[in-house]
Design an enzyme around this catalytic site. Structure first.
Site, PDB file in Angstrom:
ATOM      1  CG  HIS A  16     -42.543  23.894 -81.702  1.00  0.00           C
ATOM      2  ND1 HIS A  16     -43.325  24.553 -82.403  1.00  0.00           N
ATOM      3  CD2 HIS A  16     -41.331  24.378 -81.791  1.00  0.00           C
ATOM      4  CE1 HIS A  16     -42.667  25.861 -82.905  1.00  0.00           C
ATOM      5  NE2 HIS A  16     -41.390  25.536 -82.481  1.00  0.00           N
ATOM      6  CB  CYS A  25     -38.668  25.652 -87.599  1.00  0.00           C
ATOM      7  SG  CYS A  25     -37.860  27.229 -87.047  1.00  0.00           S
ATOM      8  CG  HIS A  29     -37.016  24.277 -82.648  1.00  0.00           C
ATOM      9  ND1 HIS A  29     -37.670  23.455 -83.718  1.00  0.00           N
ATOM     10  CD2 HIS A  29     -37.394  25.480 -82.250  1.00  0.00           C
ATOM     11  CE1 HIS A  29     -38.449  24.570 -84.056  1.00  0.00           C
ATOM     12  NE2 HIS A  29     -38.517  25.644 -83.291  1.00  0.00           N
ATOM     13  CG  HIS A  31     -39.442  28.564 -79.406  1.00  0.00           C
ATOM     14  ND1 HIS A  31     -38.721  29.366 -80.130  1.00  0.00           N
ATOM     15  CD2 HIS A  31     -39.955  27.897 -80.372  1.00  0.00           C
ATOM     16  CE1 HIS A  31     -38.486  28.924 -81.386  1.00  0.00           C
ATOM     17  NE2 HIS A  31     -39.501  27.782 -81.506  1.00  0.00           N
ATOM     18  CG  HIS A  77     -40.172  22.584 -68.229  1.00  0.00           C
ATOM     19  ND1 HIS A  77     -40.868  23.802 -67.584  1.00  0.00           N
ATOM     20  CD2 HIS A  77     -38.828  22.728 -68.189  1.00  0.00           C
ATOM     21  CE1 HIS A  77     -39.643  24.466 -67.324  1.00  0.00           C
ATOM     22  NE2 HIS A  77     -38.769  23.699 -67.564  1.00  0.00           N
ATOM     23  CD  GLU A 142     -42.942  29.605 -82.571  1.00  0.00           C
ATOM     24  OE1 GLU A 142     -41.908  29.828 -83.266  1.00  0.00           O
ATOM     25  OE2 GLU A 142     -43.539  28.510 -82.291  1.00  0.00           O
TER      26      GLU A 142
END
Ligand SMILES: Nc1nc2c(c(=O)[nH]1)N=C([C@H](O)[C@H](O)COP(=O)(O)OP(=O)(O)OP(=O)(O)O)CN2
Ligand SMILES: [Zn+2]
Length: 151
Positions: A16, A25, A29, A31, A77, A142
């Site tokens: 996201h 952020c 990137h 998580h 994914h 996260e």
């Protein structure tokens, strides 16, 4: 009165970006998200009678199957794409991914842990109603040290 709930944990990997975030952020990137779903029964604490689920709030397997089917399968994914993002790069990334047949999940909220937790809580509350079960809380991590809780 005593109370009892059961909780199951789920994980998925997802990308996201947070449009207009003042730190790192804002970049694309990912998580390994972790989520805990806590449920209670609406009527009485535990299933009674001769049901195979007697003595349970809900079978952990049913809890697992429902949450995986309704939430996790779609997200794993994927790129979570905020369709109203003010960042044109986000739209461009989503367009390229969609055109290449990659996994993109469109949402109408900024993809923060808070918005996800709230959204998943609402979806799951609705889903579990037919089992006479309420979702007491949803926690979404996260990073190992940061989570949002909706209830
Ligand atoms: N209240 C929120 N703050 C932030 C969110 C969020 O969803 N809600 N999200 C982000 C980023 O997407 C990302 O989660 C980075 O978070 P942060 O904890 O700052 O990341 P670190 O790598 O520094 O995590 P550590 O566990 O502290 O190493 C930003 N803020
Ligand atoms: Zn992030």
């Amino acid at each position: 009165m005593d109370n009892i709930s059961v909780t199951k944990e789920f994980t998925w990997d997802m990308a996201h970006m947070l449009a207009h975030h003042e730190g790192m952020c804002q970049n694309l990137h990912g998580h390994t998200y972790k989520m805990q779903v806590e449920i209670v029964r609406f009527t009485g604490n535990l299933i009674k009678g001769s049901d195979p689920s007697k003595g349970m709030v809900l079978d952990f397997k049913d809890l697992k199957d429902i949450v995986n089917e309704r939430i996790v399968k779609e997200l794993d994914h994927a790129f979570m794409y905020w369709v109203n993002s003010p960042d044109k790069t986000e739209h461009e990334i989503a367009r390229i991914l969609i055109e290449s047949g990659k996994k993109v999940v469109k949402v109408d909220y900024r993809p923060t842990a808070e918005e996800m937790a709230l959204n998943f809580l609402r979806i799951l509350r609705d889903e579990f109603k037919k089992f006479d079960v309420d979702v007491k809380s949803v926690k979404v991590w996260e990073t190992p040290t940061s989570y949002a809780k909706a209830w």
